[in-house]
Design a protein around this motif. Structure first.
Motif, PDB file in Angstrom:
ATOM      1  N   MET A   1     -32.245   8.209   0.760  1.00  0.00           N
ATOM      2  CA  MET A   1     -32.231   7.535  -0.525  1.00  0.00           C
ATOM      3  C   MET A   1     -31.010   6.650  -0.683  1.00  0.00           C
ATOM      4  N   ARG A  25     -38.272  -2.573   6.069  1.00  0.00           N
ATOM      5  CA  ARG A  25     -38.379  -2.103   4.684  1.00  0.00           C
ATOM      6  C   ARG A  25     -39.075  -3.154   3.819  1.00  0.00           C
ATOM      7  N   GLU A  28     -42.651  -2.469   4.306  1.00  0.00           N
ATOM      8  CA  GLU A  28     -43.026  -1.219   3.645  1.00  0.00           C
ATOM      9  C   GLU A  28     -43.135  -1.399   2.134  1.00  0.00           C
ATOM     10  N   LYS A  89     -45.966   6.019  -1.446  1.00  0.00           N
ATOM     11  CA  LYS A  89     -45.009   6.881  -0.749  1.00  0.00           C
ATOM     12  C   LYS A  89     -43.616   6.877  -1.374  1.00  0.00           C
ATOM     13  N   GLY A  90     -43.279   5.833  -2.098  1.00  0.00           N
ATOM     14  CA  GLY A  90     -41.941   5.777  -2.677  1.00  0.00           C
ATOM     15  C   GLY A  90     -41.825   4.676  -3.706  1.00  0.00           C
ATOM     16  N   GLU A 138     -34.223   4.976  -3.273  1.00  0.00           N
ATOM     17  CA  GLU A 138     -35.667   5.215  -3.252  1.00  0.00           C
ATOM     18  C   GLU A 138     -35.968   6.633  -3.710  1.00  0.00           C
ATOM     19  N   TYR A 139     -37.017   6.757  -4.497  1.00  0.00           N
ATOM     20  CA  TYR A 139     -37.493   8.063  -4.961  1.00  0.00           C
ATOM     21  C   TYR A 139     -38.837   8.340  -4.282  1.00  0.00           C
ATOM     22  N   PRO A 140     -38.865   9.273  -3.320  1.00  0.00           N
ATOM     23  CA  PRO A 140     -40.105   9.535  -2.586  1.00  0.00           C
ATOM     24  C   PRO A 140     -41.106  10.313  -3.427  1.00  0.00           C
ATOM     25  N   THR A 141     -42.350   9.928  -3.344  1.00  0.00           N
ATOM     26  CA  THR A 141     -43.400  10.596  -4.102  1.00  0.00           C
ATOM     27  C   THR A 141     -43.943  11.786  -3.315  1.00  0.00           C
ATOM     28  N   LYS A 142     -44.642  12.656  -4.024  1.00  0.00           N
ATOM     29  CA  LYS A 142     -45.431  13.708  -3.378  1.00  0.00           C
ATOM     30  C   LYS A 142     -46.742  13.045  -2.943  1.00  0.00           C
ATOM     31  N   ILE A 143     -46.797  12.676  -1.676  1.00  0.00           N
ATOM     32  CA  ILE A 143     -47.854  11.782  -1.196  1.00  0.00           C
ATOM     33  C   ILE A 143     -49.244  12.350  -1.452  1.00  0.00           C
ATOM     34  N   ARG A 173     -43.566   1.424  -2.283  1.00  0.00           N
ATOM     35  CA  ARG A 173     -43.754   1.566  -0.840  1.00  0.00           C
ATOM     36  C   ARG A 173     -44.991   2.407  -0.565  1.00  0.00           C
TER      37      ARG A 173
END
Length: 211
Positions: A1, A25, A28, A89-90, A138-143, A173
């Motif tokens: 992040m 990136r 992405e 994804k993010g 970046e804040y990643p999601t729960k895919i 992303r």
């Protein structure tokens, strides 16, 4: 992040990474091109149409000329329709380094025409944000929760204390699949059903003739 491309890595090929990684990136974070921008809505924006301006190419993420500011209070609600199906994804969200920066966002999936009345429901995921004026975090999601997304809603529920919220960049992303693939599948089913219909019709006259 953490941020990228600032030359803070050790020597021995770090120059190559510095040139290569931002390009990757950028690809992405290309989902902005998959947004149906004509149908994108931003509720509580102070000036109509500004909400869509914060979805920019990766190399314009630091641009400060285009932004959206909230109107009546600190909340903003983005309704983002895609032209196909997305696996998210993010997310990156950037504002000023002050109290107007978003402090919390809530993400909702496949609720077209969402309003503030709908924000009481449980989101797919919520994030508490840090101030990020350079679009580095970046804040990643729960895919698993963000597959097959045709519509994404982003609710900025609070900021760091200002009366209004200002956003300069939102980056998404993920992966994209064309919507027309589903239409082709439906056509194939219809095409394969027709020969069966004809076979039934050809058998019935023969049976009648024999009897």
């Amino acid at each position: 992040m953490s941020g990228h491309g600032h030359g803070h890595g050790p020597g021995g090929g770090c120059g190559c990474e510095g040139e290569h990684e931002p390009a990757e990136r950028g690809l992405e974070y290309g989902l902005y091109r998959r947004i149906d921008s004509d149908k994108l809505q931003c509720l509580n924006e102070s000036r109509e149409g500004d909400g869509r301006l914060v979805f920019k190419p990766w190399d314009q993420r630091a641009d400060r000329e285009k932004f959206v500011e909230s109107d009546a209070d600190e909340e903003l609600l983005f309704n983002i329709p895609f032209t196909g199906s997305v696996k998210l994804k993010g997310i990156i969200i950037s504002g000023d380094d002050d109290e107007s920066h978003p402090a919390e966002i809530r993400l909702y999936k496949n609720i077209p025409q969402m309003s503030f009345d709908d924000t009481g429901r449980e989101p797919e995921q919520a994030f508490r944000l840090n101030r990020d004026s350079h679009a580095e975090l970046e804040y990643p999601t729960k895919i698993a929760r963000f597959t097959n997304v045709q519509h994404l809603s982003i609710h900025v529920s609070k900021n760091f204390g200002s009366e209004t919220t200002r956003v300069y960049y939102i980056g998404l992303r993920g992966e994209y699949a064309e919507a027309y693939r589903h239409e082709v599948t439906i056509c194939n089913y219809e095409a394969s059903a027709n020969p069966a219909d004809h076979k039934v019709e050809s058998i019935i006259p023969q049976t009648n003739f024999i009897s």
